[in-house]
Design an enzyme around this catalytic site. Sequence first.
Site, mmCIF file in Angstrom:
data_model
loop_
_atom_site.group_PDB
_atom_site.id
_atom_site.type_symbol
_atom_site.label_atom_id
_atom_site.label_comp_id
_atom_site.label_asym_id
_atom_site.label_seq_id
_atom_site.Cartn_x
_atom_site.Cartn_y
_atom_site.Cartn_z
ATOM 1 N N ASP A 1 0.873 -1.159 0.000
ATOM 2 C CA ASP A 1 0.000 0.000 0.000
ATOM 3 C C ASP A 1 0.921 1.222 0.000
ATOM 4 O O ASP A 1 2.119 1.108 0.306
ATOM 5 C CB ASP A 1 -0.853 -0.055 1.279
ATOM 6 C CG ASP A 1 -1.729 1.162 1.439
ATOM 7 O OD1 ASP A 1 -2.355 1.569 0.454
ATOM 8 O OD2 ASP A 1 -1.785 1.699 2.563
ATOM 9 N N LEU A 2 0.411 2.372 -0.343
ATOM 10 C CA LEU A 2 1.257 3.577 -0.379
ATOM 11 C C LEU A 2 0.922 4.528 0.775
ATOM 12 O O LEU A 2 1.759 4.782 1.653
ATOM 13 C CB LEU A 2 1.054 4.278 -1.733
ATOM 14 C CG LEU A 2 1.766 5.612 -1.903
ATOM 15 C CD1 LEU A 2 3.282 5.443 -1.843
ATOM 16 C CD2 LEU A 2 1.370 6.250 -3.244
ATOM 17 N N ASP A 3 -0.310 5.024 0.751
ATOM 18 C CA ASP A 3 -0.699 6.044 1.725
ATOM 19 C C ASP A 3 -0.741 5.458 3.126
ATOM 20 O O ASP A 3 -1.465 4.498 3.375
ATOM 21 C CB ASP A 3 -2.081 6.614 1.379
ATOM 22 C CG ASP A 3 -2.053 7.384 0.066
ATOM 23 O OD1 ASP A 3 -0.966 7.823 -0.329
ATOM 24 O OD2 ASP A 3 -3.120 7.556 -0.540
ATOM 25 N N THR B 1 0.500 10.433 3.332
ATOM 26 C CA THR B 1 -0.501 11.233 2.628
ATOM 27 C C THR B 1 -1.862 11.118 3.280
ATOM 28 O O THR B 1 -2.748 11.901 2.955
ATOM 29 C CB THR B 1 -0.628 10.784 1.162
ATOM 30 O OG1 THR B 1 -0.647 9.376 1.181
ATOM 31 C CG2 THR B 1 0.476 11.316 0.303
ATOM 32 N N LYS C 1 -9.510 5.762 5.191
ATOM 33 C CA LYS C 1 -8.179 5.276 4.797
ATOM 34 C C LYS C 1 -8.307 4.062 3.877
ATOM 35 O O LYS C 1 -8.989 3.095 4.225
ATOM 36 C CB LYS C 1 -7.369 4.889 6.035
ATOM 37 C CG LYS C 1 -6.851 6.081 6.804
ATOM 38 C CD LYS C 1 -5.953 5.616 7.931
ATOM 39 C CE LYS C 1 -5.666 6.734 8.894
ATOM 40 N NZ LYS C 1 -5.032 6.234 10.123
ATOM 41 N N SER D 1 -2.073 0.413 -4.333
ATOM 42 C CA SER D 1 -2.670 1.605 -3.714
ATOM 43 C C SER D 1 -3.976 1.921 -4.419
ATOM 44 O O SER D 1 -4.057 1.850 -5.648
ATOM 45 C CB SER D 1 -1.716 2.789 -3.854
ATOM 46 O OG SER D 1 -2.377 3.988 -3.528
ATOM 47 N N ALA D 2 -4.975 2.316 -3.623
ATOM 48 C CA ALA D 2 -6.247 2.726 -4.210
ATOM 49 C C ALA D 2 -6.136 4.099 -4.865
ATOM 50 O O ALA D 2 -7.067 4.557 -5.524
ATOM 51 C CB ALA D 2 -7.322 2.753 -3.126
ATOM 52 N N LYS E 1 -10.827 -1.851 -1.829
ATOM 53 C CA LYS E 1 -10.578 -2.513 -0.548
ATOM 54 C C LYS E 1 -11.836 -2.331 0.304
ATOM 55 O O LYS E 1 -12.456 -1.276 0.216
ATOM 56 C CB LYS E 1 -9.383 -1.846 0.164
ATOM 57 C CG LYS E 1 -8.080 -1.917 -0.633
ATOM 58 C CD LYS E 1 -6.988 -1.041 -0.007
ATOM 59 C CE LYS E 1 -5.764 -0.990 -0.924
ATOM 60 N NZ LYS E 1 -4.681 -0.137 -0.422
ATOM 61 N N GLU F 1 0.120 -2.927 4.844
ATOM 62 C CA GLU F 1 -1.033 -2.018 4.934
ATOM 63 C C GLU F 1 -1.083 -1.236 6.237
ATOM 64 O O GLU F 1 -0.618 -1.706 7.270
ATOM 65 C CB GLU F 1 -2.331 -2.846 4.901
ATOM 66 C CG GLU F 1 -3.007 -2.934 3.581
ATOM 67 C CD GLU F 1 -3.626 -1.631 3.076
ATOM 68 O OE1 GLU F 1 -3.797 -0.698 3.876
ATOM 69 O OE2 GLU F 1 -3.920 -1.554 1.887
ATOM 70 N N ASP F 2 -1.733 -0.066 6.180
ATOM 71 C CA ASP F 2 -1.999 0.691 7.413
ATOM 72 C C ASP F 2 -3.490 0.720 7.747
ATOM 73 O O ASP F 2 -3.857 1.193 8.819
ATOM 74 C CB ASP F 2 -1.520 2.142 7.272
ATOM 75 C CG ASP F 2 -2.333 2.901 6.245
ATOM 76 O OD1 ASP F 2 -2.490 2.381 5.117
ATOM 77 O OD2 ASP F 2 -2.832 3.993 6.559
HETATM 78 P P1 B16 Z 1 -6.945 9.228 -4.739
HETATM 79 P P2 B16 Z 1 -3.877 3.723 -0.306
HETATM 80 C C1 B16 Z 1 -5.861 5.468 -0.659
HETATM 81 O O1 B16 Z 1 -4.544 5.097 -0.839
HETATM 82 C C2 B16 Z 1 -6.008 6.420 0.514
HETATM 83 O O2 B16 Z 1 -5.712 5.773 1.736
HETATM 84 C C3 B16 Z 1 -7.420 6.921 0.564
HETATM 85 O O3 B16 Z 1 -7.598 7.815 1.644
HETATM 86 C C4 B16 Z 1 -7.746 7.614 -0.777
HETATM 87 O O4 B16 Z 1 -9.082 8.102 -0.790
HETATM 88 C C5 B16 Z 1 -7.533 6.619 -1.901
HETATM 89 O O5 B16 Z 1 -6.195 6.155 -1.855
HETATM 90 C C6 B16 Z 1 -7.800 7.236 -3.264
HETATM 91 O O6 B16 Z 1 -6.835 8.212 -3.513
HETATM 92 O O7 B16 Z 1 -8.053 10.189 -4.459
HETATM 93 O O8 B16 Z 1 -5.571 9.878 -4.748
HETATM 94 O O9 B16 Z 1 -7.192 8.408 -5.990
HETATM 95 O O10 B16 Z 1 -3.925 3.799 1.187
HETATM 96 O O11 B16 Z 1 -4.684 2.601 -0.908
HETATM 97 O O12 B16 Z 1 -2.475 3.857 -0.862
HETATM 98 MG MG MG Z 2 -3.084 3.110 3.178
#
Ligand code: B16
Ligand code: MG
Length: 223
Positions: free
Chosen positions: A13-15, A21, A49, A120-121, A151, A175-176
Amino acid sequence: MTKFADIKGFVFDLDGVITDTSILHGTAWHQLADSLGVAWSKELGDGLKGISRMDSLEMILKAGGKENDYTQAEKEKLAAQKNTNYVAEVDKMTPANILPGMKAFLDSLRAKGYDLSLASASKNAPRVLGKLQLADYFPKIVDPATLTHGKPDPEIYTRGAELLNLPPEQCIGVEDAAAGVAAINAAGEVSLGIGDAKELGAADMVFSDTAEVTLENIAKKLG
Ligand code: B16
Ligand code: MG
């Protein structure tokens, strides 16, 4: 149960894992919620998240009882507004925003020949990785725009293992978020959670801080 010696790849995962972020996402959503008259709470922010952009917006509108107040086109405008504010903050990021220990961990994985992919989403993930100067580490990124389910559905982690050409049980998902840990488990990978052990109780192993995530510590936990 998978042994450490069976592990060949890591799906990240990234965020909240490589960089924080999640704070920037939270601030941008908080701003939008204020402008819509939806009361903000820490619980609402935490629940977003790992959740996709449009699903996050739906959750915010629902929290304020406003889920039927906007057309699809209006919702897309609101999500775009949030993203503009978010991206402005992302563009200020530098490698100094990599979470403690994560650069060293990625280097150790590379040195030991583990293959890496990103699950990452976020549609902004390539941009964030670029700002952190980590794009070279992740040539294999699942494109969230191609997913049917977000997810906690396993799809993104299943695809992350497929990019590595590995069976899921030979991969550790990192993951977080609780929704992300659920996705890793459902994909049949070993789940490594970073954060509150209570929130991430479903994970195969939990580290309270990114600085503790090392191959040595993973080997100790996995046996
Ligand atoms: P975006 P992850 C997710 O990233 C974030 O945790 C989540 O808060 C965010 O809404 C989602 O990505 C979509 O991000 O708006 O930049 O497409 O934790 O899966 O890396
Ligand atoms: Mg995350």
